[in-house]
Scaffold this motif. Structure first.
Motif, PDB file in Angstrom:
ATOM      1  N   SER A   1       0.781  -1.210  -0.251  1.00 25.68           N
ATOM      2  CA  SER A   1       0.444   0.004   0.285  1.00 25.68           C
ATOM      3  C   SER A   1       1.089   1.098  -0.177  1.00 25.68           C
ATOM      4  N   GLY A   2       0.613   2.100  -0.516  1.00 24.38           N
ATOM      5  CA  GLY A   2       1.239   3.818  -0.619  1.00 24.38           C
ATOM      6  C   GLY A   2       0.759   4.818  -1.346  1.00 24.38           C
ATOM      7  N   SER A   3       0.595   5.569  -0.473  1.00 21.76           N
ATOM      8  CA  SER A   3       0.221   7.646  -0.574  1.00 21.76           C
ATOM      9  C   SER A   3       1.183   8.492  -1.334  1.00 21.76           C
TER      10      SER A   3
ATOM     11  N   VAL B   1      -1.507  17.973  -6.455  1.00 22.27           N
ATOM     12  CA  VAL B   1      -1.682  16.102  -6.039  1.00 22.27           C
ATOM     13  C   VAL B   1      -1.829  15.278  -5.050  1.00 22.27           C
ATOM     14  N   GLN B   2      -2.935  14.259  -5.634  1.00 25.73           N
ATOM     15  CA  GLN B   2      -2.874  13.376  -4.330  1.00 25.73           C
ATOM     16  C   GLN B   2      -3.427  11.866  -4.739  1.00 25.73           C
ATOM     17  N   ALA B   3      -2.331  10.940  -4.201  1.00 23.99           N
ATOM     18  CA  ALA B   3      -2.503   9.857  -5.096  1.00 23.99           C
ATOM     19  C   ALA B   3      -2.282   8.644  -4.380  1.00 23.99           C
ATOM     20  N   SER B   4      -3.131   7.435  -4.809  1.00 22.73           N
ATOM     21  CA  SER B   4      -2.928   6.400  -3.560  1.00 22.73           C
ATOM     22  C   SER B   4      -3.211   5.187  -3.949  1.00 22.73           C
ATOM     23  N   SER B   5      -2.052   4.025  -3.544  1.00 22.32           N
ATOM     24  CA  SER B   5      -2.572   2.465  -4.161  1.00 22.32           C
ATOM     25  C   SER B   5      -2.454   1.869  -3.275  1.00 22.32           C
ATOM     26  N   ASP B   6      -3.133   0.212  -3.487  1.00 25.68           N
ATOM     27  CA  ASP B   6      -3.572  -0.427  -2.678  1.00 25.68           C
ATOM     28  C   ASP B   6      -3.080  -2.134  -3.452  1.00 25.68           C
ATOM     29  N   SER B   7      -1.984  -2.672  -3.141  1.00 31.77           N
ATOM     30  CA  SER B   7      -2.186  -4.423  -3.789  1.00 31.77           C
ATOM     31  C   SER B   7      -2.582  -5.513  -2.810  1.00 31.77           C
TER      32      SER B   7
END
Length: 241
Positions: free
Chosen positions: A102-104, A133-139
């Motif tokens: 996970s990352g943001s 700018v705002q980004a998030s990811s989850d795998s």
């Protein structure tokens, strides 16, 4: 359309070849012309007599291969030995893996010489610089696999020495076919063995055969029923789903 026609024609020719065997028992493979046949039919080279070895013509006990104390182990091209195949292998492998990540990321410039406030009124509706700018990811991924095998095979087959290599290693080849009604069982064995690994009973186990190739199968009516049809095999290869 032409490709389909050629494919249908090829399948028809293959089917016609099989139709010739309807109502007939599987034919046994001819032994004449095989490597074992040529090895046994070839004239052996005459044995070289060592001048330093005294003749045993006057001896009560003879050391030749036909005598009681002679060594009857296969050692020359055309000799026959027995291959003992006793396979009882078991293997069990189990793997389990899991992974998560996970990352943001966020970048905001609320106050920079009043520039964000001035630009906020000129940006389209719904756009803004807070945050810019705002980004998030989850795998996540997980896997689980297992392999379990159990093989047992006990066979004995006579093999023929088809060649003697320069280093003394023997190349052997053996085949056996048994026909019961309309089903033919066949066994093929090939490989390389050392003469010293052959026992006094003129036998050798499969684990002492280098580059061993053992094939045990059959052909006939029962085997034909167990095999999928040609169309099904082609469909399994071509179809992507």
């Amino acid at each position: 359309m032409k490709h389909i026609a050629f494919l249908c024609l090829g399948l028809t020719l293959v089917g016609c070849g099989r139709l010739e065997e309807v109502g007939k028992a599987p034919a046994l493979t001819a032994t004449e012309g095989s490597n074992a046949y040529y090895a046994m039919a070839a004239t052996p080279m005459p044995a070289r007599l060592d001048p330093e070895t005294p003749s045993d013509g006057a001896s009560l006990w003879s050391g030749n291969r036909q005598s009681l104390l002679g060594d009857r182990r296969a050692e020359r091209r055309g000799d026959i030995l027995t291959v003992v195949i006793e396979i009882d292998d078991k293997a069990e492998i189990r793997n389990s893996t899991s992974r998560s990540r996970s990352g943001s990321e966020s970048m905001a410039v609320p106050d920079f010489l009043g520039i964000p406030q001035r630009l906020a009124n000129k940006l389209p509706e719904g756009a803004g610089l807070d945050p810019a700018v705002q980004a998030s990811s989850d795998s996540a991924s997980s896997g689980d696999g297992s392999v379990r095998r159990n093989e047992k095979l006990t066979l004995r087959v006579a093999a023929t020495i088809t060649d003697v290599l320069q280093n003394g290693v023997l190349r052997i080849e053996g085949s056996q076919e048994v026909r019961v009604n309309f089903e033919l069982r066949e066994l093929l064995v090939t490989g390389y063995v050392r003469p010293e690994d052959i026992s006094r009973q003129n036998e050798i186990t499969y684990d002492k055969i280098a580059s061993a190739r053992v094939s045990y199968g059959g052909r006939g009516q029962i085997t034909d029923v167990q095999q999928p049809r040609y169309g099904q095999q082609i469909a399994d290869i071509i179809l992507p789903f």
